[in-house]
Scaffold this motif. Structure first.
Motif, short mmCIF file in Angstrom:
data_model
loop_
_atom_site.label_atom_id
_atom_site.label_comp_id
_atom_site.label_asym_id
_atom_site.label_seq_id
_atom_site.Cartn_x
_atom_site.Cartn_y
_atom_site.Cartn_z
N ASN A 180 53.82 10.94 -35.61
CA ASN A 180 54.10 12.06 -36.50
C ASN A 180 54.99 13.05 -35.74
OD1 ASN A 180 54.18 14.23 -38.21
ND2 ASN A 180 51.96 14.58 -38.27
N PHE A 181 56.28 13.03 -36.03
CA PHE A 181 57.22 13.89 -35.31
C PHE A 181 57.04 15.36 -35.65
CE2 PHE A 181 59.51 9.78 -35.23
CZ PHE A 181 59.79 9.69 -33.89
N HIS A 182 56.31 15.65 -36.71
CA HIS A 182 56.10 17.04 -37.13
C HIS A 182 54.87 17.66 -36.48
CE1 HIS A 182 59.26 16.64 -40.15
NE2 HIS A 182 58.71 15.50 -40.51
N SER B 90 55.51 17.52 -29.88
CA SER B 90 56.79 18.23 -29.83
C SER B 90 57.48 18.15 -28.47
CB SER B 90 56.61 19.70 -30.25
OG SER B 90 55.79 20.38 -29.31
N SER C 156 62.43 17.70 -37.45
CA SER C 156 61.10 18.21 -37.10
C SER C 156 61.14 19.69 -36.74
CB SER C 156 60.53 17.41 -35.93
OG SER C 156 59.39 18.06 -35.40
#
Length: 259
Positions: free
Chosen positions: A4-6, A11, A66
């Motif tokens: 999940n890049f979000h 991050s 993102s």
């Protein structure tokens, strides 16, 4: 499950290393970066945005879909006017027409279901005679066997079920070249490059990197227990002492926008 890049916790997954000199040498064999305005599409944590600046680019616009990654990379480069980072899609970057001299897309296209909208966007934001560089792995690149420096190959030996998945999301070298030509790019060519990803001081350092799934979206397909099994598998095949150099083979496609 897929990365999940979000997610805020991911991050910095693509921000914790420096691009190797092997990458810089490959890029400079294709384009002259000095004084150029570069768009880094799918910039993640800014590893290659920074690398472009180190090899002479005058300004870099990093674009990522993102919000979490863009906010993180903005903090990393706060106060440095050579960089601009913004949220956008590869097919809708928000960059003005003809503004960039080089568009760079690394480890991006294997996440895309189609190429045409993204190539059209790259063409739009490039100045006349500007260059598009796409760096990714082909099905042939990912199928290479494991060795002491090509660690990724051992992943697929340990978990053969992952190889068909990985190959299914990779574009062939011929398809990418054809799509670039169809989008209007001239002088389309490709090279293969062995890029040093990272050199680890010890196996323990590598093991911790794998546990964190750092910069490797494929590892998000494994459970924590499977990661530990992979570490044991690698421990039986890699040197116990001394540095471990991890290298990957990439394909880089380049093309030029007409005048």
């Amino acid at each position: 499950m897929p990365i999940n890049f979000h997610d805020e916790k991911n991050s910095r997954s693509y921000a914790s290393r420096d691009a190797d000199v092997s990458w810089a040498q490959a890029i400079k064999s294709l384009v002259d970066p000095v004084g150029r305005a570069v768009a880094d599409i799918g910039c993640g944590g800014g590893i290659y945005a920074q690398a472009w600046h180190k090899i002479g680019a005058s300004s870099i616009v990093g674009v990522d879909f993102s919000d979490a990654m863009v906010e993180t990379v903005k903090k990393r480069f706060v106060g440095d006017t050579s960089y601009t980072f913004q949220v956008g899609e590869a097919s809708a970057t928000g960059i003005a027409d003809g503004k960039m001299e080089i568009v760079f897309e690394r480890a991006l296209i294997h996440h895309l279901k189609e190429l045409e909208p993204y190539l059209q966007e790259a063409y739009r934001i490039l100045a006349p005679n500007g260059h598009l560089l796409i760096q990714d792995r082909t099905p042939m690149d990912v199928a290479l066997p494991g060795s002491e420096d090509h660690l990724r190959g051992y992943l697929f030996e340990c978990y053969p079920r992952l190889l068909p998945f990985e190959q299914s999301r990779r574009w062939s070298s011929e398809t990418v070249a054809e799509r670039m030509s169809e989008a209007g790019f001239r002088h389309v060519q490709q090279i293969t490059v062995w890029e040093t990803r990272q050199t680890y001081a010890s196996f323990a350092e590598l093991a911790n990197d794998l546990r964190g799934r750092t910069g490797r979206s494929i590892l998000h397909e494994l459970t924590d227990d499977e990661i530990e099994q992979l570490i044991l598998y690698l421990e039986q095949r890699l040197p116990k002492h001394g540095p471990i150099e991890e290298r990957d083979r990439w394909t880089i496609w380049s093309g030029q926008k007409g005048a």
